[in-house]
Scaffold this motif. Structure first.
Motif, PDB file in Angstrom:
ATOM      1  N   THR A  38       0.864  -1.178   0.000  1.00 39.42           N
ATOM      2  CA  THR A  38       0.000   0.000   0.000  1.00 39.42           C
ATOM      3  C   THR A  38       0.904   1.232   0.000  1.00 39.42           C
ATOM      4  OG1 THR A  38      -0.038   0.149   2.401  1.00 39.42           O
ATOM      5  CG2 THR A  38      -1.775  -1.195   1.366  1.00 39.42           C
ATOM      6  N   ASP A  39       0.323   2.417  -0.067  1.00 41.05           N
ATOM      7  CA  ASP A  39       1.126   3.638   0.010  1.00 41.05           C
ATOM      8  C   ASP A  39       1.880   3.698   1.335  1.00 41.05           C
ATOM      9  OD1 ASP A  39       0.404   4.472  -2.519  1.00 41.05           O
ATOM     10  OD2 ASP A  39      -1.235   5.744  -1.817  1.00 41.05           O
ATOM     11  N   ASP A  40       1.210   3.317   2.426  1.00 41.25           N
ATOM     12  CA  ASP A  40       1.880   3.292   3.731  1.00 41.25           C
ATOM     13  C   ASP A  40       3.001   2.263   3.753  1.00 41.25           C
ATOM     14  OD1 ASP A  40       0.426   5.334   5.049  1.00 41.25           O
ATOM     15  OD2 ASP A  40      -1.220   3.938   5.428  1.00 41.25           O
ATOM     16  N   GLY A  41       2.787   1.136   3.120  1.00 39.35           N
ATOM     17  CA  GLY A  41       3.820   0.113   3.025  1.00 39.35           C
ATOM     18  C   GLY A  41       5.036   0.607   2.254  1.00 39.35           C
ATOM     19  N   LYS A  42       4.784   1.343   1.179  1.00 38.88           N
ATOM     20  CA  LYS A  42       5.886   1.909   0.383  1.00 38.88           C
ATOM     21  C   LYS A  42       6.684   2.910   1.211  1.00 38.88           C
ATOM     22  CE  LYS A  42       3.506   1.290  -3.994  1.00 38.88           C
ATOM     23  NZ  LYS A  42       2.771   1.947  -5.089  1.00 38.88           N
ATOM     24  N   LYS A  43       5.989   3.724   1.996  1.00 34.67           N
ATOM     25  CA  LYS A  43       6.675   4.705   2.835  1.00 34.67           C
ATOM     26  C   LYS A  43       7.564   3.999   3.863  1.00 34.67           C
ATOM     27  CE  LYS A  43       2.964   8.115   2.627  1.00 34.67           C
ATOM     28  NZ  LYS A  43       1.885   8.750   3.408  1.00 34.67           N
ATOM     29  N   LEU A  44       7.023   2.959   4.494  1.00 32.88           N
ATOM     30  CA  LEU A  44       7.797   2.227   5.500  1.00 32.88           C
ATOM     31  C   LEU A  44       9.012   1.555   4.882  1.00 32.88           C
ATOM     32  CD1 LEU A  44       7.973   1.397   8.475  1.00 32.88           C
ATOM     33  CD2 LEU A  44       6.622  -0.627   7.881  1.00 32.88           C
ATOM     34  N   LEU A  45       8.832   0.965   3.711  1.00 29.68           N
ATOM     35  CA  LEU A  45       9.944   0.300   3.034  1.00 29.68           C
ATOM     36  C   LEU A  45      11.048   1.299   2.700  1.00 29.68           C
ATOM     37  CD1 LEU A  45      10.921  -2.430   1.984  1.00 29.68           C
ATOM     38  CD2 LEU A  45       9.848  -1.887  -0.193  1.00 29.68           C
ATOM     39  N   LYS A  46      10.671   2.498   2.291  1.00 27.37           N
ATOM     40  CA  LYS A  46      11.671   3.535   1.995  1.00 27.37           C
ATOM     41  C   LYS A  46      12.479   3.913   3.233  1.00 27.37           C
ATOM     42  CE  LYS A  46      10.567   6.524  -1.835  1.00 27.37           C
ATOM     43  NZ  LYS A  46      10.048   7.821  -2.245  1.00 27.37           N
ATOM     44  N   LEU A  47      11.825   3.932   4.392  1.00 33.80           N
ATOM     45  CA  LEU A  47      12.500   4.297   5.627  1.00 33.80           C
ATOM     46  C   LEU A  47      13.547   3.279   6.062  1.00 33.80           C
ATOM     47  CD1 LEU A  47       9.519   5.623   7.751  1.00 33.80           C
ATOM     48  CD2 LEU A  47      11.379   6.969   6.769  1.00 33.80           C
ATOM     49  N   PHE A  48      13.311   2.020   5.721  1.00 32.25           N
ATOM     50  CA  PHE A  48      14.208   0.973   6.171  1.00 32.25           C
ATOM     51  C   PHE A  48      14.932   0.341   5.007  1.00 32.25           C
ATOM     52  CE2 PHE A  48      11.226   1.424   9.652  1.00 32.25           C
ATOM     53  CZ  PHE A  48      12.071   1.491  10.713  1.00 32.25           C
TER      54      PHE A  48
END
Length: 73
Positions: free
Chosen positions: A63-73
């Motif tokens: 999801t968009d939230d999943g993409k954001k989290l993946l970018k952070l880590f």
């Protein structure tokens, strides 16, 4: 999405599923059962109060939230 006090193992499980595109392949890469990885991701979603994946059969799409989290880590 609050990132305080996250269990890094849950993040590792999330990353594996995201990179492999599916729960089973992600679990195999971690040498864990699909059930263990599923429970870990479910708990991570509860902790963050977001959905990280769209589940379509065996495929897990970020999801968009999943993409954001993946970018952070």
């Amino acid at each position: 999405m609050k990132l305080n006090n996250l269990d890094l193992n849950k993040i590792k499980h999330f990353q594996a599923v995201a990179e492999h595109g599916g729960l089973q392949d992600g679990a195999v890469s971690l040498n864990l059962t699909t059930s263990a990885v599923y429970q870990s991701i479910k708990k991570l979603e509860e902790d963050l109060h977001v959905h990280l994946f769209y589940r379509s059969g065996k495929n897990y799409v970020l999801t968009d939230d999943g993409k954001k989290l993946l970018k952070l880590f």
